[in-house]
Scaffold this motif. Structure first.
Motif, PDB file in Angstrom:
ATOM      1  N   GLY A 109      26.651   0.685   6.808  1.00 37.37           N
ATOM      2  CA  GLY A 109      25.244   0.302   6.829  1.00 37.37           C
ATOM      3  C   GLY A 109      24.628   0.330   5.451  1.00 37.37           C
ATOM      4  N   VAL A 110      23.514  -0.375   5.307  1.00 31.46           N
ATOM      5  CA  VAL A 110      22.757  -0.388   4.062  1.00 31.46           C
ATOM      6  C   VAL A 110      21.273  -0.324   4.405  1.00 31.46           C
ATOM      7  CG1 VAL A 110      22.779  -2.927   4.014  1.00 31.46           C
ATOM      8  CG2 VAL A 110      22.307  -1.636   1.915  1.00 31.46           C
ATOM      9  N   LYS A 111      20.521   0.436   3.600  1.00 30.24           N
ATOM     10  CA  LYS A 111      19.092   0.622   3.844  1.00 30.24           C
ATOM     11  C   LYS A 111      18.318   0.497   2.534  1.00 30.24           C
ATOM     12  CE  LYS A 111      15.815   4.213   5.381  1.00 30.24           C
ATOM     13  NZ  LYS A 111      15.716   5.583   5.941  1.00 30.24           N
ATOM     14  N   PHE A 112      17.209  -0.234   2.594  1.00 33.34           N
ATOM     15  CA  PHE A 112      16.296  -0.331   1.456  1.00 33.34           C
ATOM     16  C   PHE A 112      14.915   0.131   1.900  1.00 33.34           C
ATOM     17  CE2 PHE A 112      13.028  -2.729  -0.858  1.00 33.34           C
ATOM     18  CZ  PHE A 112      13.279  -2.269  -2.146  1.00 33.34           C
ATOM     19  N   ALA A 113      14.339   1.081   1.175  1.00 32.12           N
ATOM     20  CA  ALA A 113      13.007   1.606   1.501  1.00 32.12           C
ATOM     21  C   ALA A 113      12.108   1.521   0.268  1.00 32.12           C
ATOM     22  CB  ALA A 113      13.111   3.049   1.982  1.00 32.12           C
ATOM     23  N   TRP A 114      10.873   1.093   0.503  1.00 33.69           N
ATOM     24  CA  TRP A 114       9.906   0.946  -0.587  1.00 33.69           C
ATOM     25  C   TRP A 114       8.566   1.499  -0.120  1.00 33.69           C
ATOM     26  CZ3 TRP A 114       6.385  -3.734  -1.039  1.00 33.69           C
ATOM     27  CH2 TRP A 114       5.513  -3.590  -2.133  1.00 33.69           C
ATOM     28  N   ASN A 115       8.086   2.526  -0.784  1.00 31.18           N
ATOM     29  CA  ASN A 115       6.782   3.122  -0.500  1.00 31.18           C
ATOM     30  C   ASN A 115       5.944   3.061  -1.768  1.00 31.18           C
ATOM     31  OD1 ASN A 115       7.643   3.963   2.134  1.00 31.18           O
ATOM     32  ND2 ASN A 115       8.723   5.644   1.168  1.00 31.18           N
ATOM     33  N   GLU A 116       4.735   2.520  -1.662  1.00 30.80           N
ATOM     34  CA  GLU A 116       3.903   2.356  -2.855  1.00 30.80           C
ATOM     35  C   GLU A 116       2.434   2.588  -2.520  1.00 30.80           C
ATOM     36  OE1 GLU A 116       3.001  -0.866  -6.440  1.00 30.80           O
ATOM     37  OE2 GLU A 116       4.096  -1.484  -4.645  1.00 30.80           O
ATOM     38  N   ALA A 117       1.756   3.342  -3.377  1.00 29.63           N
ATOM     39  CA  ALA A 117       0.311   3.516  -3.269  1.00 29.63           C
ATOM     40  C   ALA A 117      -0.362   2.321  -3.928  1.00 29.63           C
ATOM     41  CB  ALA A 117      -0.111   4.819  -3.941  1.00 29.63           C
ATOM     42  N   LEU A 118      -1.179   1.612  -3.154  1.00 34.52           N
ATOM     43  CA  LEU A 118      -1.862   0.413  -3.663  1.00 34.52           C
ATOM     44  C   LEU A 118      -3.294   0.695  -4.060  1.00 34.52           C
ATOM     45  CD1 LEU A 118      -0.517  -2.072  -0.968  1.00 34.52           C
ATOM     46  CD2 LEU A 118       0.415  -1.627  -3.247  1.00 34.52           C
ATOM     47  N   GLY A 119      -3.731   1.908  -3.858  1.00 32.18           N
ATOM     48  CA  GLY A 119      -5.096   2.314  -4.183  1.00 32.18           C
ATOM     49  C   GLY A 119      -5.308   3.735  -3.728  1.00 32.18           C
ATOM     50  N   GLU A 120      -6.516   4.230  -3.900  1.00 33.25           N
ATOM     51  CA  GLU A 120      -6.793   5.611  -3.533  1.00 33.25           C
ATOM     52  C   GLU A 120      -6.638   5.846  -2.042  1.00 33.25           C
ATOM     53  OE1 GLU A 120     -10.386   8.923  -3.973  1.00 33.25           O
ATOM     54  OE2 GLU A 120     -10.550   6.982  -4.957  1.00 33.25           O
ATOM     55  N   GLN A 121      -6.985   4.864  -1.223  1.00 32.87           N
ATOM     56  CA  GLN A 121      -6.913   5.000   0.234  1.00 32.87           C
ATOM     57  C   GLN A 121      -6.051   3.917   0.874  1.00 32.87           C
ATOM     58  OE1 GLN A 121      -8.153   7.517   1.906  1.00 32.87           O
ATOM     59  NE2 GLN A 121      -9.339   8.467   0.269  1.00 32.87           N
ATOM     60  N   LEU A 122      -5.110   3.379   0.095  1.00 32.85           N
ATOM     61  CA  LEU A 122      -4.292   2.273   0.595  1.00 32.85           C
ATOM     62  C   LEU A 122      -2.850   2.440   0.124  1.00 32.85           C
ATOM     63  CD1 LEU A 122      -4.299  -0.497   2.090  1.00 32.85           C
ATOM     64  CD2 LEU A 122      -4.725  -1.550  -0.147  1.00 32.85           C
TER      65      LEU A 122
END
Length: 427
Positions: free
Chosen positions: A220-233
């Motif tokens: 299996g292969v997994k790609f994860a991306w978590n990003e803060a786009l603003g103070e509340q987003l």
């Protein structure tokens, strides 16, 4: 009295060296109540939705040291207090949820076990190395869930994490499902996994494989991306590809017999080369969230993996009927099935809500559902959860709903709508 004083002195003495103890547990009630509660009739191909309720309790002792060592010991008990199948079909099926045990290898007739020594492990968690061995609740694995009897370890730094996992057997110690440790899910075999995670908490690429002797191997292969786009987003994205290679005639079944080319769930052909694709996109804004999920199988990819551990992040796939093939398991993990899910919700601390809609299409059946889930903290550690779900299940001609009657001559719709309730007191 002397033993008590000696034990107390030991606890106090170890605490002085940075050892912390925590004795806790929970008392819970659970109930599932199906709206289609008619009588089961195999000849007439009538398959209602069952109802059941249970009382659950657990007690655990956790020990943690400042140097990263930890240990735990705990037991749990559960008992049915209501089972509609007595009146619906004359045969009790509630133990299939609460107390079911099929022997260590999963090849025995079902017997009921109401008590499990579910938690008994030692472990170590450090900056570069860690391990856990014994009985413990698994976490962080895409394709294995609930309680594990086995072990895991990792080696890591800021750039990578190399990990391994082994499960000798698996248990469910919860208020709604209660099974003692067994190899039932892989028909008498253990499960192993290992992988390499590259990147950070923001962007991560994982390469791994799961497997079971004489059953399957699944790279299996997994790609994860978590990003803060603003103070509340913020944004969360996950994509997983799994490629199970199944043994077409698995060995080592009870009595030395093979499965003759079918899986253990829906009776579909057990193809050798199969694939699963999972995608989830979620946006978090202020105290709210919204997301979509896509789950697609090519072939019978979840014959051995994906049913007793999945990447759905809390979404329950065991929501059908005890009278259905697979005993309440949704056909979303069936052969060539495709599922699309959309959800929205909010979390305000003491109160949280979610609305989730789902459509599943597969050769065996189509499923449509819409569920409202509410969570409320009532007082300190006392909380309540309610889920109300509309669920329409259409089994197609040529398939049997319960696996016992002859195949359907025409499509059959069954109402699987239900309400589930939890009342939880932690201490």
């Amino acid at each position: 009295m002397k033993r008590f004083l000696i034990g107390t002195c030991c606890f106090v003495g170890l605490s002085a060296f940075g050892v912390e103890y925590k004795l806790g547990g929970s008392a819970e009630t659970f109930g599932k109540f199906g709206f289609n509660n008619g009588a089961y009739n195999q000849a007439a191909q009538k398959n209602p939705t069952d109802s059941y309720a249970s009382l659950f309790g657990a007690m655990e002792l956790d020990v943690k040291a400042q140097n990263g060592l930890s240990a735990a010991l705990g037991g749990a008990i559960n008992a049915l207090v209501y089972d509609s199948t007595f009146s619906q079909g004359g045969e009790s099926l509630g133990n299939g949820y609460i107390g079911a045990w099929f022997g260590y290898k999963g090849d025995k007739a079902m017997e009921a076990k109401q008590y499990i020594l579910h938690n008994a492990f030692v472990g170590y968690e450090g900056e570069y190395f860690g391990f856990k061995a014994g009985r413990y609740e698994s976490s962080g694995l895409d394709w294995f869930g609930a309680w594990n009897q086995g072990g895991e370890l990792y080696i890591k730094n800021d750039l990578f994490k190399l990990w391994g996992f082994y499960s000798d057997s698996r248990a469910m110690a919860y208020s709604n499902w209660f099974w003692d440790y067994t190899r039932f899910s892989v028909a008498g075999k253990g499960v192993y996994a290992g992988g390499l995670d590259l990147g950070s908490d923001s962007v991560k690429l994982s390469l791994y494989a799961y497997g079971s002797q004489d059953r399957f191997v699944a790279p299996g292969v997994k790609f994860a991306w978590n990003e803060a786009l603003g103070e509340q987003l913020s944004n969360e994205f996950v994509a997983i590809g799994l490629f199970p290679i199944n043994e077409e005639n698995p060995k080592g079944m009870s009595g030395g017999a093979a499965l003759a080319g079918v899986d253990t769930l829906f009776g579909d052909k057990l193809e050798k080369y199969t694939q699963t694709l999972f995608i989830r996109e979620q946006v978090n804004f202020y105290k709210h969230f919204a997301g979509i999920m896509l789950y697609k199988n090519w072939g019978n990819a979840n014959a051995w993996i994906g049913s007793y551990g999945d990447p759905f992040n809390g979404f329950d796939i065991w929501i059908g009927s005890a009278y259905d093939k697979g005993a309440s398991l949704s056909d979303m993990i069936g052969r060539n099935a495709m599922t699309s899910i959309g959800y929205v919700g909010g979390d305000y601390g003491d109160f949280a809500w979610q609305i989730l809609g789902r459509h599943t299409q597969s050769p065996r059946s189509n499923e449509d559902s819409l569920a409202l889930t509410l969570n409320q903290r009532l007082y300190k550690e006392l909380s309540m959860r309610v889920k109300i779900e509309y669920f329409n299940d259409m089994t197609k001609a040529g398939y049997s709903v319960d696996g016992k009657a002859s195949p359907l001559a025409r499509n059959q719709r069954n109402d699987r709508s239900h309400i589930m309730t939890w009342l939880i007191q932690r201490f």
